[in-house]
Design an enzyme around this catalytic site. Structure first.
Site, PDB file in Angstrom:
ATOM      1  CB  THR A  76      -0.942   0.007   1.224  1.00 23.59           C
ATOM      2  OG1 THR A  76      -0.146  -0.236   2.399  1.00 23.59           O
ATOM      3  CG2 THR A  76      -1.992  -1.065   1.114  1.00 23.59           C
ATOM      4  CG  LEU A  79       7.837   1.763  -6.191  1.00 23.52           C
ATOM      5  CD1 LEU A  79       8.422   2.918  -6.985  1.00 23.52           C
ATOM      6  CD2 LEU A  79       8.939   0.778  -5.839  1.00 23.52           C
ATOM      7  CE1 TYR A 202      14.299  -3.088   0.791  1.00 22.03           C
ATOM      8  CE2 TYR A 202      16.579  -2.793   0.145  1.00 22.03           C
ATOM      9  CZ  TYR A 202      15.254  -2.493  -0.014  1.00 22.03           C
ATOM     10  OH  TYR A 202      14.882  -1.608  -0.974  1.00 22.03           O
ATOM     11  CE1 TYR A 259      15.155   7.686 -13.424  1.00 17.52           C
ATOM     12  CE2 TYR A 259      16.197   8.444 -15.443  1.00 17.52           C
ATOM     13  CZ  TYR A 259      15.340   8.661 -14.398  1.00 17.52           C
ATOM     14  OH  TYR A 259      14.652   9.836 -14.314  1.00 17.52           O
ATOM     15  CG  HIS A 320      18.512   6.336 -11.174  1.00 17.40           C
ATOM     16  ND1 HIS A 320      18.164   5.025 -11.027  1.00 17.40           N
ATOM     17  CD2 HIS A 320      17.709   7.034 -10.335  1.00 17.40           C
ATOM     18  CE1 HIS A 320      17.171   4.935 -10.144  1.00 17.40           C
ATOM     19  NE2 HIS A 320      16.883   6.142  -9.709  1.00 17.40           N
ATOM     20  NE  ARG A 417      10.561  14.147 -14.108  1.00 18.32           N
ATOM     21  CZ  ARG A 417       9.663  13.236 -13.844  1.00 18.32           C
ATOM     22  NH1 ARG A 417       8.398  13.571 -13.768  1.00 18.32           N
ATOM     23  NH2 ARG A 417      10.018  12.004 -13.633  1.00 18.32           N
TER      24      ARG A 417
HETATM   25  O1  LIG Z   1      14.948   6.618  -7.912  1.00 17.75           O
HETATM   26  C1  LIG Z   1      14.621   7.767  -7.973  1.00 17.75           C
HETATM   27  O2  LIG Z   1      14.139   8.262  -9.132  1.00 17.75           O
HETATM   28  C2  LIG Z   1      13.244   9.356  -9.138  1.00 17.75           C
HETATM   29  C3  LIG Z   1      13.156   9.861 -10.564  1.00 17.75           C
HETATM   30  O3  LIG Z   1      12.621   8.861 -11.346  1.00 17.75           O
HETATM   31  P1  LIG Z   1      11.636   9.191 -12.560  1.00 17.75           P
HETATM   32  O4  LIG Z   1      11.380   7.875 -13.162  1.00 17.75           O
HETATM   33  O5  LIG Z   1      10.410   9.841 -11.985  1.00 17.75           O
HETATM   34  O6  LIG Z   1      12.377  10.110 -13.469  1.00 17.75           O
HETATM   35  C4  LIG Z   1      13.723  10.436  -8.196  1.00 17.75           C
HETATM   36  O7  LIG Z   1      12.737  11.449  -8.087  1.00 17.75           O
HETATM   37  C5  LIG Z   1      13.988   9.865  -6.832  1.00 17.75           C
HETATM   38  O8  LIG Z   1      14.552  10.869  -6.009  1.00 17.75           O
HETATM   39  C6  LIG Z   1      14.933   8.692  -6.895  1.00 17.75           C
HETATM   40  O9  LIG Z   1      14.981   8.051  -5.631  1.00 17.75           O
END
Ligand SMILES: O=C1O[C@H](COP(=O)(O)O)[C@@H](O)[C@H](O)[C@H]1O
Length: 846
Positions: A76, A79, A202, A259, A320, A417
């Protein structure tokens, strides 16, 4: 016709036929079959027997049905709501047509009844067919209902609930197995545990999964999916990996980097593979630089605790951006589908990353971050150094990449963005991205947003790139023109799969290419852990957040250096306006309307205390920018006293408004006391401002009150020395800006009633006795000649205790002997009174 092509046809036909068939069937019959492997088998056999289509079937598939249980722990959470349930839904739609049946179990800590209701609501809210092609609204409703029916809630809190979770999984599996048995076919089952929980949980969770939920059969199909962060540094990543390894084999662990699952990121290797000419120039001889960027407009308010501990380097760069960089810099595998070789090649590049030094890293923090942390986490203190912006100059010591600068850059609350990988090829002419490239070749993998607006691959016209037939759509000329991308050809994918749908699909198919293996993770932390450790207490540069942030953070780099571009301010023609809240603006204008605009013949600015300080900061910044634009330098002198103290503190919160490297700070006056005395003006300036800004030592000019023999010993000629220093550094000894105050006795600077210093007409700096009755017996001060030469003078008066003196001097304005402040009359410059309402009216107006 090749076998794989035939099976592909089978899948497509089967998929579409199943659905048209289902549509025609009566819904009550459907319910019975729905979601069961048996149903698919039945259809498949039917289609085969009736020869509706040519059938080539993988023998293993026909032998066995597959039942997969997906257990989402953290069902819930954020993510899960945003991406995971939708990803599971898409998997269900895609795979159920391929002899697979599913059970989904959402686990969370809420009790069974309320958890069930919560989960149902989430599913109804978030699951949709919007991004799935070829599904009619009617079909979507059916699929949604089926999916929800297969989804169950399980309260997970404590060890014994893992045992009951296992029982639940087995019940579903047995049921599916029975159905397979009924039609005489084989059956395989597997279970995927997806952990969407805080990292501290975890290890316990995975230990319990192993202890209670590991299937007993040798072929288990067990998979454990983990979301980052995978550690904070090398040691914690190693510890976590070692602990996991006690219970899970490497091939069972799927560490997600979403990513890598972004559709355009997934195209980097295929583009390289399909363009041999590109591969020939992807090296130090031809590449000038590579930039990997992820800027966001959002703040971190919704995850302060995590963010304050991790910051941008751990949150974005270590994972990423590093992963994206590896896609460009790794050697291609000899066999494009050899996943093991891909992983090894990535690790090989990681091993060649050159250790970072502090000078390779630029840090920033958006202006409100500190207050967000203080409010959100109830943490006090102003020492939150967590960076929300970082730009890192990375070098790779390999034959292929030696000498090429790589920049990884990311920031929260930036102007826009955009995430992209930009490869710029060598060329002698200068050009900006997206604008003026005529000769220089560029290849951009734009993962999201930016000028192209949608995920795309862009390349300059002089760099031909061949993209896989049928997968891409080329931007039309008008699209290109509208988006101001005239030097590029741009392509977007015809079908964009959501990154999490891809992650989930890869886990399901046991494709570990887009996941982070243990050796890979540790190698990455080896590099970033070292980088973070050399940072020490580097202060991040403050930036406003939102529009204008990048201007403040702009930087330049080559292979050897990276540095903020402090020239930004002097080049800019923009006025500085601090952002006031609407409330502030209303109050300022409302209050301004009630008061006169001059005081003793000079401009008067009056407002509530906070707005007034804000206004003075703005005026100071604009004056500095103007002076630097015209003369390249800005000399400012501050007096001591209560007003400047609050001003210093405010200035410290907006250091990005000032090009400090071109600003010289002087003192209006100083008390002849030891340097750590609380009334030593310079000590206060240092404590409240200097230590927070990046200003060269050589631009700071404290008064030489302590020289050779004793504090303010006239024989040491300290005042003469300061005067000489001013003469040497300040053209015509004209300070650009002086901030003065007014004492309750009408003094300003250290110019007191009845003293000789008031009569000084030639000297710029003098030693003078302290105020009558004061414990501090001596001071050093600028004189009227020095003060009145200045280009701009601000007299800054705060507090109702100053009201009386203002009233008196406004009626006795020419008696400078008695009221020294009235001796301030700029020869050619301007003078502005900044008086807060309390001082002007003797009380606050609000
Ligand atoms: O893993 C993360 O990614 C997001 C950005 O991902 P997006 O797919 O929305 O571009 C980032 O906002 C976050 O801080 C980070 O933990």
């Amino acid at each position: 016709m090749s076998k794989s092509l035939l099976s592909f046809q089978l899948e497509v036909l089967f998929w579409s036929d199943t659905h048209s068939y289902m549509k025609k069937m009566n819904r009550s019959h459907m319910d019975f079959f729905n979601g069961h492997c048996f149903f698919h088998m039945f259809l498949l056999l039917l289609l085969t027997i009736t020869s509706i289509m040519p059938v080539v079937i993988n023998p293993k598939e026909i032998e066995s049905c597959r039942h997969t249980t997906i257990i989402l722990i953290g069902a819930t959470g954020d993510l899960a709501r945003k991406y995971l349930w939708q990803g599971f839904f898409e998997l269900f739609i895609k795979e159920q047509a391929r002899l697979t049946t599913f059970t989904f179990i959402g686990c969370a800590r809420s009790d069974q009844d309320s958890g069930e209701i919560k989960l149902q609501k989430i599913l109804l809210d978030v699951v949709s067919c919007d991004d799935i092609s070829n599904i009619s609204p009617g079909n979507c409703q059916i699929l949604k209902k089926d999916f929800i029916k297969l989804t169950h809630y399980h309260m997970l809190k404590g060890e014994e609930m893992y045992a009951s979770l296992n029982d639940k999984i087995e019940v579903f599996q047995r049921k599916a197995a029975k159905q397979a048995e009924g039609v005489g076919i084989g059956f395989i089952s597997d279970r995927i545990f997806y952990l969407s929980i805080p990292p501290f949980a975890y290890l316990d969770t995975s230990r319990n999964i192993h202890k209670f939920c590991r299937p007993s059969t040798p072929y288990s199909g067990l998979r454990l999916v983990l979301e980052k962060p995978f550690g904070k540094d090398y040691a914690s990543a190693k510890f976590m990996s070692d602990e996991l390894a006690k219970h899970f084999r490497e091939e069972e662990i799927y560490r997600v980097d979403h990513y890598l699952a972004k559709p355009i990121a997934m195209q980097v290797l295929p583009v390289r593979t399909n363009n041999v000419h590109l591969e020939m120039v992807l090296n130090r001889n031809h590449v000038e630089k590579v930039e990997v960027v992820l800027t966001e407009t959002s703040d971190v308010k919704d995850r302060l605790e995590y963010y304050d501990e991790y910051g941008v380097i751990r949150d974005i760069l270590q994972n990423h951006l590093t992963e994206l960089l590896l896609l460009v810099t790794m050697d291609l595998p000899k066999n494009a589908t050899n996943k093991e070789e891909i992983e090894q090649n990535k690790i090989r590049v990681l091993q060649k990353f050159q250790a970072l030094s502090p000078g390779d890293i630029l840090l920033g923090q958006y202006q409100n971050y500190g207050s967000e942390i203080q409010e959100g986490l109830q943490k006090s203190g102003s020492t939150h150094l967590t960076p929300t912006f970082a730009a890192v100059l990375l070098r790779i010591n390999s034959k292929r990449w030696q000498g090429v600068p790589f920049v990884l850059m990311s920031g929260k609350k930036m102007d826009e963005r955009h995430s992209y990988i930009r490869i710029v090829f060598k060329d002698r002419s200068f050009c900006l991205p997206y604008h003026t490239c005529k000769n220089r070749s560029e290849l951009i993998f734009s993962l999201s947003h930016g000028p192209a607006k949608i995920p795309s691959i862009l390349h300059t016209l002089n760099l031909p790139i061949y993209l896989q037939e049928g997968m891409f759509h080329e931007f039309s000329e008008s699209d290109i023109a509208n988006k101001n991308l005239t030097q590029y050809r741009a392509f977007s994918l015809i079908q964009n799969t959501n990154a999490y749908a891809s992650v989930i699909s890869s886990v399901f198919h046991r494709d570990r290419t887009g996941f982070i293996g243990t050796d890979h993770l540790l190698q990455s932390w080896n590099y970033w852990g070292q980088g973070l450790s050399v940072l020490g207490d580097n202060l991040p540069k403050l930036y406003p957040g939102g529009k204008g942030s990048f201007r403040n953070l702009s930087f330049q780099y080559d292979f050897k250096h990276i540095d903020f571009n402090d020239q930004t301010f002097s080049k800019s023609n923009q006025r500085v306006d601090l952002i006031l809240s609407d409330e502030d603006i209303n109050m300022v204008s409302h209050n301004m309307a009630q008061i006169p605009d001059t005081f003793l013949g000079n401009t008067l600015v009056s407002a509530s205390t906070d707005s007034l300080i804000q206004r003075l900061v703005e005026d100071l910044a604009n004056s500095a920018l103007d002076a630097i634009r015209k003369r390249g330098i800005f000399h400012i002198a501050f007096s001591g006293g209560a007003g400047p103290l609050v001003l210093f503190s405010k200035l410290a919160t907006v250091p990005y408004l000032f090009p400090w490297k071109q600003i010289h700070i002087w003192m209006v006056d100083e008390r002849c006391v030891s340097s750590n005395h609380t009334e030593y003006n310079f000590h206060n300036l240092d404590e409240r401002l200097l230590r927070f800004i990046d200003i060269p030592m050589s631009n700071i000019h404290p008064m030489p009150t302590y020289l050779f023999t004793d504090i303010c010993n006239p024989d040491d000629l300290g005042s003469k020395l300061y005067e000489n220093h001013m003469q040497k550094l300040i053209s015509n000894q004209r300070l650009d800006f002086i901030v003065l105050g007014v004492g309750m006795d009408g003094h300003t600077a250290s110019l007191f009633r009845g003293q000789n210093s008031l009569k000084e007409r030639t000297r710029l700096v003098v030693l003078t006795p302290g105020r009558e009755g004061d414990s501090i017996k001596q001071r050093m001060t600028l004189t009227f000649p020095a003060i009145n030469k200045a280009r701009e003078i601000a007299v800054f008066v705060l507090g109702s205790h100053k009201h009386e003196v203002l009233k008196v001097i406004s009626n006795d304005e020419t008696n400078a002997d008695k009221w020294p402040i009235t001796g301030v009359n700029p020869d050619q410059g301007t003078m502005t009174w900044y008086i807060d309402h309390d001082a002007l009216f003797g009380k606050s107006l609000s």
